[in-house]
Every structure is written in C-alpha cells, then in structure tokens.
Scaffold this motif. Structure first.
Motif, short mmCIF file in Angstrom:
data_model
loop_
_atom_site.label_atom_id
_atom_site.label_comp_id
_atom_site.label_asym_id
_atom_site.label_seq_id
_atom_site.Cartn_x
_atom_site.Cartn_y
_atom_site.Cartn_z
N MET A 15 0.81 -1.22 0.00
CA MET A 15 0.00 0.00 0.00
C MET A 15 0.85 1.28 0.00
SD MET A 15 -2.89 -1.21 -0.42
CE MET A 15 -4.20 -0.06 -0.11
N GLN A 19 0.51 4.08 -2.82
CA GLN A 19 0.29 5.50 -2.51
C GLN A 19 1.28 6.38 -3.28
OE1 GLN A 19 -2.14 7.14 -0.58
NE2 GLN A 19 -1.21 8.88 -1.61
N VAL A 22 0.23 6.47 -6.93
CA VAL A 22 -0.93 7.35 -7.11
C VAL A 22 -0.49 8.81 -7.09
CG1 VAL A 22 -3.05 8.16 -5.97
CG2 VAL A 22 -2.65 5.71 -6.24
N LEU A 44 -7.36 7.11 -3.32
CA LEU A 44 -7.04 5.82 -2.73
C LEU A 44 -7.85 5.66 -1.46
CD1 LEU A 44 -5.30 3.24 -2.67
CD2 LEU A 44 -3.55 4.54 -1.48
N LEU A 49 -9.39 1.89 -5.40
CA LEU A 49 -9.04 3.17 -6.02
C LEU A 49 -10.30 3.70 -6.70
CD1 LEU A 49 -5.73 2.10 -7.76
CD2 LEU A 49 -5.90 3.80 -5.96
#
Length: 163
Positions: A15, A19, A22, A44, A49
């Motif tokens: 994750m 992140q 993103v 997120l 998403l």
C-alpha cells in the motif's frame, strides 16, 4: 539442519508503494497538456481506487498513467479488479478499482491442484488467504515456486517465510 522446509504463498499489494504511484500519477495528470482544465483525479481508499475523469477516453488515459507508475514501482497490475464505468456528478465518469489482497479459495484450490499434479514430493495446505507448502527438499520447494511463476494465474504471487 531442519528435516522439513516450508514457505508461504501470498498475494498482497504494498500500500505504501501504491500511494507513491498514485501521487506520481496525480502529478503527471496535473502537468499534462491534454488534461488541462480536466476534472481527472485518483483517490485511494482502504482496499480500492476511485478514478474520476471527464469522459471515458480521458479515464482510459488516467488508467494508463496509473498502471505505468505502478509497474515502475514494482506493483503488479494483475491485482486490480476494474468495476464498470458509471456516470458521476458534474458530467464526469467514475470507475472503482478493487485491489485483490490475499488468495481467494478458488485460486488456492487451483494452485493446490497444480502443485499436486506436478508429482513433486511436497504438501500444500490452504491457511486462510495464503497457501503453505512444505517438503523435505529445498529444490522441490524452488521447483514449486518456478511452477507457480510459470502458471497463468490471475493474481501476483509473493513467496515469504522460506524456512
């Protein structure tokens, strides 16, 4: 020296790296000329998403940018489950992308059958959302890893806890 060796097969998305991917994708969208004045964004949320853009064409461009950033950061795009396009407020379209965490029962059963049919001297058992493989030979365990990497499975696998 141990008499039995084992490892776990898991499927998880990092994750923190996601992140970062993103954030990089959002920066690229903000600077690209073809997105000037566009309402394109990526959100997120826990295990999903949310992609928003002006129209389907721009949303596909957002997906391409996001996937390229994910691949550069070492995140597999196999663990993405795209929902259907739906209209959103302000004349935009939205798409939800669920992130697959863990190995589902059906995929675990398929992997169990693959391992059993390989005739290697190993045992595999399903433990929740992961699979544990045990055997007397490290070479057999590495053969199982190679077999599963070569199999066309719908999710990205990681091999952890090699003991």
């Amino acid at each position: 020296m141990a008499s039995e060796y084992s490892f776990d097969i898991v499927s998880k998305v990092d994750m923190n790296e996601l992140q970062n991917a993103v954030t990089q994708a959002e920066k690229e969208i903000a600077t690209r000329f073809d997105f000037k004045g566009s309402k394109s964004e990526i959100k997120l949320e826990k295990e999903a998403l949310i992609l928003v853009s002006d129209d389907e064409y721009k949303l596909n461009s957002v997906v391409d940018i996001l996937q390229s950033k994910m691949v550069k950061r070492g995140i597999s795009i196999k663990n993405m489950d795209f929902g259907k396009l739906e209209p959103a407020s302000g004349g935009t379209v939205r798409q939800q992308v669920k992130l697959k965490q863990g190995i589902g029962q059906e995929d675990a059963k398929k992997m169990n059958i693959l391992i059993r049919d390989s005739k290697l001297k190993v045992k595999s058992q399903i433990q929740g959302d992961q699979l544990r493989v045990t055997g007397k030979s490290k070479d057999d365990l590495q053969s199982v890893m190679a077999l599963l990497r070569g199999a066309d499975l719908p999710l990205e696998l990681q091999f952890v806890n090699f003991k």
